[in-house]
Design an enzyme around this catalytic site. Structure first.
Site, PDB file in Angstrom:
ATOM      1  N   SER A 152       0.593  -9.836  -0.094  1.00 17.65           N
ATOM      2  CA  SER A 152       0.337  -8.399  -0.018  1.00 17.65           C
ATOM      3  C   SER A 152       0.723  -7.733   1.288  1.00 17.65           C
ATOM      4  CB  SER A 152      -1.141  -8.115  -0.294  1.00 17.65           C
ATOM      5  OG  SER A 152      -1.958  -8.789   0.644  1.00 17.65           O
ATOM      6  N   LYS A 169       0.799  -1.224   0.000  1.00 18.03           N
ATOM      7  CA  LYS A 169       0.000   0.000   0.000  1.00 18.03           C
ATOM      8  C   LYS A 169       0.833   1.275   0.000  1.00 18.03           C
ATOM      9  CE  LYS A 169      -4.450  -1.259   0.305  1.00 18.03           C
ATOM     10  NZ  LYS A 169      -5.547  -0.672  -0.490  1.00 18.03           N
TER      11      LYS A 169
END
Length: 423
Positions: free
Chosen positions: A316, A60
């Site tokens: 992720s 992110k």
């Protein structure tokens, strides 16, 4: 979708290249590691893109920093910035605020794991203020948008934004540079769709034969619902366990980008995610968060299709809270059929429990939960009993013996709402 030239409406390769320049001294080029265990297990060549090794332990940071830096260059951060996040986007925003010395207000759900709250505060230091609002990401997002309107702070969307998507897309550029062999499938975790849209932006042009498989948690499969409906669809209720990917509605922009380029959308049971979390920890020494394990958990669902192929799974993030370990173990055992909860009828006399243990339980069965109150006014009284069995095949024998001995009243695993109330 025009991928060759940058447009206002859609991300482009030009924008991705510009994002790479912006992020050059900010992020890590994370490894693309072959997993010999997963490769052997699945009969394919499995490579893990380790975004859990970023400074904020998730991908992110790519999109968040790219977006905020561009606003900073355009002198649009004078009133600060604001965002909403279940955790990882917030950490990327906080990192950018501290590095660029920008004031940020971060709205997060009340249910956000403590570990993620602490990380946001650490990365942002004096430049960020955290506000806990609502039970879901969508609750926090609505509060953040209202704050943006009231105070003139720039809203940093976690996924539905061109520059956010282009930042995430730098990950795809790295993947293509890190392998010489053609990639048959890329497994992408999906919450709001920003990462998937970024992968598509790059792969649809530079590796169009690669099939994009997106993976959602079963309890929050908003992209799957949208693809089936043909329009972007909001789910009324979601399971928030996979907090990094649990959104009620994917982005309108990300849906438009993804809908014609996704080969398949898989929904993975939260219990399977928990089983995978424990497995990669015990066998690979990887500490992942639930969303970070989605793509690995999906491999078993796609085993026949990927046999003999080159596969990339995007890992992720690793922002997990150790206090969730017991819940993770519980969900994994329920999913594998190793833990079972019953309402059991016990006669109101001495020795009833001893008889239950001797005549109902198998030699390796274990009582892990027991709640009972004696009531002298009745012949029998109900108890809630949790029993762990060595393997799923032992369940039928346990159930049969319980019924034959007259102890069985009801099975709670088939009634999760009731189980949540009682246990």
């Amino acid at each position: 979708m025009n991928m060759k030239n940058r447009t206002v409406d859609f991300p482009s390769l030009y924008g991705v290249e510009e994002a790479r320049k912006t992020l050059e001294n900010v992020i890590h080029t994370t490894p693309l590691q072959k997993s010999f265990r997963l490769s052997k297990q699945s009969g394919a060549d499995i490579f893990l893109k380790r975004e859990d090794m970023q400074p904020v332990r998730s991908y992110k940071i790519r999109g968040a920093y790219n977006k905020i830096y561009n606003l900073y260059k355009e002198d649009k951060t004078g009133n600060g910035i604001v965002c909403a996040s279940a955790g990882n986007h917030a950490q990327g925003v906080a990192f950018a605020c501290r590095k660029l010395k920008i004031n940020g207000t971060i709205f997060m759900p009340v249910t956000t794991p403590k570990q993620k709250l602490e990380q946001v505060a650490m990365f942002g230091e004096k430049y960020v203020e955290i506000k806990l609002i609502g039970d879901t990401f969508d609750d926090s997002k609505n509060a953040a948008i209202q704050y943006s309107k009231s105070y003139g702070a720039e809203f940093i969307h976690p996924f539905d934004d061109v520059e956010i998507i282009e930042g995430q897309a730098t990950l795809a550029m790295e993947i293509l540079e890190q392998t010489e062999d053609p990639i048959d499938f890329v497994f992408v975790p999906l919450g709001g769709g920003g990462l998937a849209a970024g992968i598509i932006t790059v792969f649809s042009v530079l590796s169009p034969k690669t099939k994009i498989i997106v993976v959602e948690p079963k309890g929050a499969a908003s992209m799957k619902a949208s693809l089936e409906a043909g329009v972007n669809t909001e789910l009324l209720h979601i399971d928030k366990f996979v907090d990094g990917a649990a959104v009620q509605k994917v982005g309108d922009l990300t849906f438009e980008i993804c809908k014609d380029h996704i080969h398949e959308c898989l929904a993975v049971d939260e219990g399977k995610v928990c089983e995978t979390l424990l497995e990669v920890y015990n066998k690979d020494a990887m500490v992942l968060e639930p969303a970070g394990a989605l793509t690995i958990a999906a491999l078993d669902l796609y085993k026949q299709q990927i046999a003999g192929k080159n596969i990339v799974c995007i890992v992720s993030g690793s922002n997990n809270d150790i206090t969730r370990t017991e819940e993770i173990k519980e969900r994994a055992m329920l999913y594998k059929g190793l833990k079972h909860y019953f309402i059991v009828k016990f006669p109101q006399r001495p020795g009833a429990l001893k008889e239950f243990v001797l005549h109902v339980l198998g030699t390796s069965d274990d009582i892990t939960f027991f709640e009972y109150t004696k009531r002298n006014s009745r012949e029998t009284a109900s108890a809630i009993v949790g029993i762990e069995v060595p393997s799923f095949s032992d369940f039928e024998g346990l159930l049969r013996r319980m019924k034959e001995a007259g102890y069985y009243e009801s099975y709670l695993n088939d009634s999760p709402n009731m189980m949540n109330i009682l246990i």
